[in-house]
Design an enzyme around this catalytic site. Structure first.
Site, PDB file in Angstrom:
ATOM      1  N   ASP A 177      -0.075 -13.744  48.821  1.00  0.00           N
ATOM      2  CA  ASP A 177      -0.084 -15.194  48.696  1.00  0.00           C
ATOM      3  C   ASP A 177      -1.408 -15.733  49.231  1.00  0.00           C
ATOM      4  O   ASP A 177      -2.433 -15.043  49.180  1.00  0.00           O
ATOM      5  CB  ASP A 177       1.115 -15.794  49.451  1.00  0.00           C
ATOM      6  CG  ASP A 177       1.666 -17.042  48.781  1.00  0.00           C
ATOM      7  OD1 ASP A 177       0.964 -18.075  48.806  1.00  0.00           O
ATOM      8  OD2 ASP A 177       2.786 -17.000  48.259  1.00  0.00           O
ATOM      9  N   HIS A 219       0.888 -22.541  51.297  1.00  0.00           N
ATOM     10  CA  HIS A 219       1.915 -21.914  50.462  1.00  0.00           C
ATOM     11  C   HIS A 219       2.407 -20.596  51.048  1.00  0.00           C
ATOM     12  O   HIS A 219       3.609 -20.356  51.175  1.00  0.00           O
ATOM     13  CB  HIS A 219       1.333 -21.707  49.065  1.00  0.00           C
ATOM     14  CG  HIS A 219       2.321 -21.336  48.012  1.00  0.00           C
ATOM     15  ND1 HIS A 219       2.734 -20.032  47.791  1.00  0.00           N
ATOM     16  CD2 HIS A 219       2.973 -22.091  47.097  1.00  0.00           C
ATOM     17  CE1 HIS A 219       3.589 -20.002  46.785  1.00  0.00           C
ATOM     18  NE2 HIS A 219       3.753 -21.237  46.334  1.00  0.00           N
ATOM     19  N   SER A 423       8.701 -20.374  43.622  1.00  0.00           N
ATOM     20  CA  SER A 423       8.003 -19.789  44.765  1.00  0.00           C
ATOM     21  C   SER A 423       8.894 -19.735  45.993  1.00  0.00           C
ATOM     22  O   SER A 423       8.747 -18.859  46.841  1.00  0.00           O
ATOM     23  CB  SER A 423       6.764 -20.621  45.135  1.00  0.00           C
ATOM     24  OG  SER A 423       5.655 -20.261  44.386  1.00  0.00           O
TER      25      SER A 423
END
Length: 500
Positions: A177, A219, A423
């Protein structure tokens, strides 16, 4: 015929109000020093034989005027650069070469450089507000203070599972990520710095902490918290709060995940004790990599080789399906690729693959909200969806104190915030896989995947046309009837069964 999805970092963010006035999730960590390469050099992958035979491929790369950045004899792949836009066509005719392709669609040679497309996806991911690190958190009888708002953990019975097991610290989950904030109070105890790496320096592994720390995105930190936020009296609790996390950074500061980054990430996971990876992204710049184009075919083959290599070494790879409300089991029109230059519109079918979620053996995860109905944005498909998991849905409102249908997890600057997206669904599944691996440490990767699906709780297809808000904007049709296969695969993941 199959289709593929359109997902970058597959989560939309909303963050709770800050006690300190923090309004964004901008990260201040330093980035790794980039390698010295001609700014006008394009990046390529060159396919060759595995092992020692790759030396012949390397000689051909040099003879054709290319510069080798990294060789991966484990999978027969060379990552190289060249200032020649025709380098791939030239090198394909050379000895020891089985294929070659530009990984970034020659965007590096564009004059002037073109900005990234996909603004709609970035808007979906935008962070809004935050629960700051120093915000007062009231004690909660059910767990850590903010766990009262974690409807997602109750949905998959993670709270019940954790009463039996929080997972084993011997299990390492790789978060491919945008980096993990290693100092976050809910993550610090579980981040394994020794096995973390940055892959955004042209796909060359960099183990310096700056290389795998977040720089422009929260994220990866959010994903990490869902998997393994510690049970420590602050913030939230992850699905598997005792397992360890490796930050494997594959997202550059512009938000792109190019093939060479992903290759680096999967091989690193395979060779550094990672048992589970989470992949909440699609590989740029093509939403769908099609084998009727020799460049796309070669790059997709290189990534697939890396994924297959990790799987052979026992890694279970889990991936998000995407946020475009697309039925991936039918042909679609891709109008957003390449997303780092001017997109073109093309019809795509069974010859095209979304990387990594559609690679054989990867666990594809769709998203549901608190009502256990498909999230309005979630991609789906009867052959692409292995399982479903909570990814949030602003239209489905839980009976929690915050009444927020998104998923609450860790974000940068020691804070916590809300996001929605596949996600957010994928790391729930990765966390359950980590629990299975903790409970059954000798099981093969394939047996773990079978168990994940076997334990899942079936959800039936909704009748007729699914129209979550009644506007017709998000309509979808689920194939599979009572099995729910089209929307939900084998069903909703079950953490409790994972530890029994």
């Amino acid at each position: 015929m199959h289709t593929r999805s359109r997902l970058r970092l597959l989560g939309a963010a909303v963050v709770i109000a800050s006690a300190t006035g923090l309004a964004t999730a901008t990260v201040q960590s330093a980035a790794a020093e980039p390698a010295t390469v001609n700014a006008a050099a394009a990046h390529f992958v060159v396919l060759g034989p595995h092992g020692a035979g790759l030396a012949r491929t390397e000689r051909s790369v040099v003879d054709a005027g290319g510069t080798i950045l990294k060789s991966w004899p484990q999978i027969g792949v060379v990552v190289a650069t060249s200032t020649n836009a025709n380098f791939a066509a030239v090198i394909r005719t050379k000895p020891g070469v089985q294929g070659a392709g530009a990984t970034q669609n020659l965007a590096e040679l564009a004059v002037p450089a073109l900005s990234a497309a996909g603004a709609d996806q970035r808007a979906l991911e935008a962070t809004e507000t935050v629960i700051a690190a120093n915000a007062k958190q009231a004690p909660a009888a059910a767990g850590d203070p903010l766990s009262v708002n974690q409807w997602d953990m109750k949905a998959i019975k993670a709270d019940q599972a954790n009463a039996i097991s929080g997972g084993s610290p011997d299990v390492l989950v790789g978060v491919l990520d945008s980096g993990i904030e290693a100092t976050h109070p809910d993550l610090a105890a579980n981040v394994d710095a020794a096995n973390s790496v940055g892959c955004t320096n042209q796909g060359v592994p960099d183990t310096s902490p700056a290389a795998w720390a977040p720089t422009t995105s929260d994220h990866g930190t959010h994903v990490a918290g869902t998997i393994a936020a510690a049970r420590n009296g602050v913030g939230i609790v992850g699905v598997a709060p005792n397992v360890k996390l490796a930050s494997i950074k594959v997202v550059n500061d512009d938000g792109f995940i190019y093939p060479e980054y992903a290759i680096c990430g999967f091989i690193w996971a395979a060779e550094h004790g990672v048992e589970v990876t989470n992949n909440s992204y699609f590989i740029d710049p093509w939403y769908l990599w099609c084998d009727d184009d020799p460049d796309q075919k070669a790059a997709a083959a290189a990534v697939t080789r890396a994924i297959d290599y990790s799987a052979r070494r026992g890694v279970v790879n889990v991936a998000a399906l995407g946020n475009s409300n697309w039925d991936l089991s039918h042909d679609i029109v891709d109008s957003g690729s390449p997303n780092n230059t001017t997109p073109i519109t093309r019809e795509t079918g069974a010859n095209c693959t979304k990387l990594p979620a559609e690679v054989n053996g990867v666990v594809g995860v769709s998203s549901v909200g608190v009502n256990l109905a498909k999230s309005f944005f979630s991609n789906y498909g009867r052959t692409e969806t292995e399982v479903t998991a909570p990814g949030g849905d602003r239209m489905q409102i839980p009976g929690t104190p915050d009444a927020n249908g998104r998923v609450l997890s860790t974000i940068v600057n020691g804070a916590w915030g809300y996001k929605q997206g596949t996600s957010m669904a994928s790391p729930h599944a990765a966390g359950v896989v980590a629990l299975i691996r903790s409970t059954h440490p000798n099981w093969s990767a394939q047996r773990v995947i079978i168990e994940l699906q076997r334990d899942a709780d079936k959800l039936a297809c909704p009748p007729g046309v699914y129209d979550p808000d009644g506007t017709g904007v998000w309509t979808a049709v689920c194939e599979g009837g009572a099995s729910g296969r089209g929307f939900y695969g084998a069903g909703l993941i079950d953490a409790l069964d994972a530890v029994r």
